[in-house]
Design an enzyme around this catalytic site. Structure first.
Site, PDB file in Angstrom:
ATOM      1  N   GLU A  49      55.848 -22.980   6.999  1.00 34.88           N
ATOM      2  CA  GLU A  49      55.529 -21.855   6.103  1.00 34.88           C
ATOM      3  C   GLU A  49      55.083 -22.361   4.747  1.00 34.88           C
ATOM      4  OE1 GLU A  49      58.383 -18.669   5.977  1.00 34.88           O
ATOM      5  OE2 GLU A  49      57.361 -17.679   4.298  1.00 34.88           O
ATOM      6  N   ASP A  92      65.470 -14.832  14.937  1.00 31.75           N
ATOM      7  CA  ASP A  92      65.979 -15.665  13.843  1.00 31.75           C
ATOM      8  C   ASP A  92      67.493 -15.764  13.848  1.00 31.75           C
ATOM      9  OD1 ASP A  92      63.949 -16.799  12.345  1.00 31.75           O
ATOM     10  OD2 ASP A  92      63.716 -15.057  11.029  1.00 31.75           O
ATOM     11  N   GLU A 117      66.201 -22.426   9.915  1.00 30.58           N
ATOM     12  CA  GLU A 117      65.505 -23.039   8.787  1.00 30.58           C
ATOM     13  C   GLU A 117      66.193 -24.342   8.393  1.00 30.58           C
ATOM     14  OE1 GLU A 117      65.112 -20.229   5.549  1.00 30.58           O
ATOM     15  OE2 GLU A 117      64.308 -18.682   6.884  1.00 30.58           O
TER      16      GLU A 117
HETATM   17  O1  KIV Z   1      61.575 -13.813   9.243  1.00 37.94           O
HETATM   18  C1  KIV Z   1      60.364 -13.925   9.485  1.00 37.94           C
HETATM   19  O2  KIV Z   1      59.649 -12.957   9.721  1.00 37.94           O
HETATM   20  C2  KIV Z   1      59.797 -15.262   9.483  1.00 37.94           C
HETATM   21  C3  KIV Z   1      58.300 -15.349   9.414  1.00 37.94           C
HETATM   22  C4  KIV Z   1      57.873 -15.168   8.021  1.00 37.94           C
HETATM   23  C5  KIV Z   1      57.809 -16.612   9.963  1.00 37.94           C
HETATM   24  O3  KIV Z   1      60.489 -16.227   9.511  1.00 37.94           O
END
Ligand code: KIV
Length: 279
Positions: free
Chosen positions: A190, A92, A123
């Site tokens: 999501e 992420d 995002e």
């Molecule tokens: O940060 C995370 O674990 C996510 C998942 C909920 C898809 O983005």
């Protein structure tokens, strides 16, 4: 040599995920943040391991993901990456780390070069298309996360199902098309109605992974601590509808991961009770 239908033991790449979509093979994804759990996930046949900013909540005990730094994601990716013999590592981009093109590129460089990630996730909708394009044309595979976007919690006020009204649904469909046109290699949806997820899936040609988005997508992802029943959210009785406990029936952690993978692959997960509406 592998048996004809056995999963490959070489590292998966972006092209493999696309091929899985084309063949209709479900993609099993799970978060992991350290070496031991990453090893178990890889051994269980998880296809994509995500070092998610959910680590802010399940490892750091915060009530949102917004305090997570690029350094945190790099650190945990470095713990996970060496253990993945087959699984594809996605990481992420944390809150505000992609607020400008330069920041997005710097953060992605760190996640990939220092962390070992093979894809970054961010995002946001069409507003992020310029960033997706900037990264994509420089060789950074991107997963675009639509629907409930936890990094926007301070604007949204609460975690809730997205895309329920026609206007929101139309906007999300447009977002998905724009992000894929900009170069996104994957979408993550999501907490949205199953029917909308099916429409988005039909509108794009990249793998679509869901969490609380119903069965009509290419794969599923859940937070590891949630399926083991040990996250603060689950322990405090706030289990989201889409979470299914797998550390049950006398299974150990390896068994729980294997059961999750088997249910994603067979389509047994998600059932109607884990989804919002029908397709
Ligand atoms: O940060 C995370 O674990 C996510 C998942 C909920 C898809 O983005």
């Amino acid at each position: 040599m592998n048996a004809p239908n056995a999963p490959s033991t070489r590292p998966l790449n972006c092209g493999d995920l696309r091929a899985m979509r084309e063949k209709g093979d479900k993609i099993a994804c799970l978060t992991a943040y350290d070496a031991s759990f990453a090893m178990l996930a890889d051994e269980a046949g998880v296809d994509v391991v995500l070092v998610g900013d959910s680590l802010g909540m399940v490892l750091h005990g915060r009530d949102s993901t917004t305090a997570v730094s690029v350094g945190d994601i790099v650190y945990h990716s470095r713990c996970v990456a060496p253990m993945l013999k087959r699984a594809f590592l996605m990481a992420d981009l944390p809150f505000l780390s992609y607020a400008t093109l330069e920041r997005a590129l710097d953060a992605s460089q760190r996640l990939m070069q220092e962390g070992g990630a093979k894809m970054v996730k961010l995002e946001g909708g069409e507003e992020q298309a310029a960033i997706v394009e900037y990264l994509s044309i420089r060789g950074v595979p991107v997963c675009a996360h639509l629907g409930l976007q936890p990094q926007f919690i301070h604007k949204m006020g609460a975690f809730k199902v997205q895309g329920k009204d026609a206007g929101q649904a139309e906007k999300m469909l447009g977002d998905a098309r724009a992000l894929v046109a900009a170069g996104a290699d994957c979408l993550l949806l999501e907490c949205i109605p199953s029917r909308l997820a099916a429409e988005i899936h039909a509108a794009v040609d990249v793998p679509v992974i869901g969490i609380g988005a119903g069965p009509a997508v290419d794969g599923q992802i859940l937070v590891m601590h949630d399926i083991l029943g040990i996250s603060p959210m689950v322990r405090h009785g706030r289990t989201p509808r889409f979470v299914k406990p797998y550390l049950v029936d006398g299974r150990d952690v390896a068994g729980a991961f294997a059961a999750y993978v088997a249910e994603v692959k067979s389509g047994a997960y998600p059932a109607a009770e884990h989804s919002f509406g029908t397709v």
